[in-house]
Design a protein around this motif. Structure first.
Motif, short mmCIF file in Angstrom:
data_model
loop_
_atom_site.label_atom_id
_atom_site.label_comp_id
_atom_site.label_asym_id
_atom_site.label_seq_id
_atom_site.Cartn_x
_atom_site.Cartn_y
_atom_site.Cartn_z
N THR A 321 0.84 -1.20 0.00
CA THR A 321 0.00 0.00 0.00
C THR A 321 0.88 1.25 0.00
O THR A 321 1.74 1.41 0.88
N PRO A 322 0.69 2.15 -0.98
CA PRO A 322 1.51 3.37 -1.02
C PRO A 322 0.90 4.51 -0.21
O PRO A 322 -0.32 4.65 -0.12
N ALA A 323 1.77 5.30 0.39
CA ALA A 323 1.37 6.54 1.06
C ALA A 323 2.21 7.66 0.47
O ALA A 323 3.44 7.55 0.41
N LEU A 324 1.56 8.73 0.02
CA LEU A 324 2.28 9.83 -0.58
C LEU A 324 3.01 10.64 0.50
O LEU A 324 2.39 11.14 1.43
N VAL A 325 4.32 10.73 0.37
CA VAL A 325 5.11 11.56 1.29
C VAL A 325 5.03 13.02 0.88
O VAL A 325 4.73 13.90 1.67
N ASN A 326 5.28 13.26 -0.42
CA ASN A 326 5.20 14.63 -0.93
C ASN A 326 5.19 14.62 -2.45
O ASN A 326 5.77 13.75 -3.09
N ASP A 327 4.49 15.58 -3.01
CA ASP A 327 4.50 15.82 -4.45
C ASP A 327 5.26 17.12 -4.69
O ASP A 327 4.77 18.20 -4.37
N PHE A 328 6.47 17.00 -5.24
CA PHE A 328 7.30 18.17 -5.46
C PHE A 328 6.87 18.96 -6.69
O PHE A 328 7.41 20.03 -6.96
#
Length: 373
Positions: A321-328
């Motif tokens: 399962t992915p969790a978004l850390v940050n979208d640069f």
């Protein structure tokens, strides 16, 4: 990014403009620095401690002072090794052998002798270097290329990583030809005691190829931290926008894909990195899903699409399962991700030349703990 188990240090390195440095790796103890660059060189430097009459300044001050004039450029087509442990930076070796830019270097665990280094290059080759004698009394150490040379890839070798020491002396390399090669010192297989470097060189290495791992090329890889079963598992990423998991089959002696590819990035996946099992974010932030125990592996990924994800595995179902850390942001590729040795902190380097630090909070959200440097 975080080679030292005890300190996070910020240094200003004034590099030579005659070449571009592609990778810099400290050894297990953080005392020696290996660098590689477009001039085909690998350099090794060390820093010697000197006695002073006056009280020493802080560790951060001493090490930043000794590094601020570090020149990593050269003209002799080799990796380089430096000593960076004390006050005076010393170049230990300049390793010549590659015929193209050197993209990556990696140190083996000191359990295997303390002086084993691998380098990967645009020339399609992986070279192994061994320290045959330590520096004493100011004399430079002696480094030699192992007589064993792994079978060459048909394109650039972009990344490489030694396996966790619990799994023996093994090295994985990722290539633009779409394959991954895994080299294993035969003397380290099925043995509880570490092999000598001389023995590993003379007794030979075995090479196993994972063909067509990523159709358009493999850009990064990372070993899964070993569990009690000591299974050999790898994660790879590439130009097909995917992350893939691989498992080694002891009976057949080959690698096979494990489950479906992980798809969350919309462009090339530049890098992947597993968190040390002891410092898994789910272990330090106890609010994760109950289906993912603290012993489950946690994987970070960085993409050309500017996004960083952290993936958690459900050991019961095998689902990730992915969790978004940050979208640069679009047009802001993320190059590398690296975990701290202790603390569950993720370092992210991006195309703006910045490094930022991220940590999972108790509510499962990722927060920036340090502004870009």
């Amino acid at each position: 990014f975080f080679p030292s188990p005890s300190l996070f240090l910020h240094h200003s390195l004034f590099l030579s403009l005659s070449t571009q440095v592609h990778d810099a790796q400290l050894d297990y103890y953080g005392r020696r620095l290996a660098t590689c660059s477009s001039d085909r060189m690998v350099k090794v430097r060390e820093e010697e401690w000197k006695k002073r009459k006056k009280k020493e300044a802080s560790v951060e001050h001493r090490r930043s002072q000794c590094l601020q004039n570090l020149d990593l450029g050269n003209d002799n087509n080799s990796p380089q090794i430096f000593d960076v442990a004390g006050e005076t930076v010393t170049q230990l070796a300049e390793l010549a052998g590659h015929e193209g830019p050197v993209w990556a270097v990696a140190w083996a665990h000191p359990r295997f002798g303390g002086g084993l280094l691998a380098s990967a290059s645009f020339d399609h080759r992986v070279l192994l270097w061994v320290e045959s004698s330590s520096s004493r009394g100011g004399a430079p150490s002696s480094w030699q290329r192992l007589p064993f040379e792994p079978p060459a890839h048909s394109a650039s070798v972009n990344a490489l990583a030694f396996a966790p020491q619990e799994l023996g002396l093994a090295l994985a390399a990722a290539s633009s030809d779409g394959s991954v090669s895994v080299l294993t010192a035969q003397s380290s297989q099925c043995s509880a005691s570490p092999p000598s470097l001389g023995g590993a060189a003379s007794e030979g290495w075995s090479a196993v190829r994972i063909e067509r791992a990523h159709a358009a090329g493999v850009l990064g890889l990372s070993w899964v931290p070993p569990s009690a079963s000591r299974e050999r598992r790898l994660a790879t990423c590439g130009c097909d926008n995917l992350i893939k998991l691989w498992r080694f089959d002891e009976s057949s002696g080959g690698w096979s894909a494990e489950g479906a590819p992980l798809a969350a990035h919309s462009e090339w996946v530049r890098d992947v990195a597993f968190a040390p099992r002891l410092t898994s974010p789910s272990a330090s932030a106890s609010a994760s899903s109950s289906s993912c125990s603290s012993s489950s592996p946690v994987l970070a990924s960085a993409g050309q699409d500017g996004k960083v994800f952290v993936w958690s595995e459900d050991r019961r179902t095998g689902a990730w399962t992915p969790a978004l850390v940050n979208d640069f942001g679009s047009g802001q590729p993320v190059w590398r991700v690296s975990w701290s040795t202790a603390g569950g902190v993720l370092a992210v380097s991006d195309s703006r030349g910045s490094v930022s630090l991220w940590k999972e909070s108790v509510d499962g959200q990722w927060e920036q703990v340090c502004a870009p440097a």
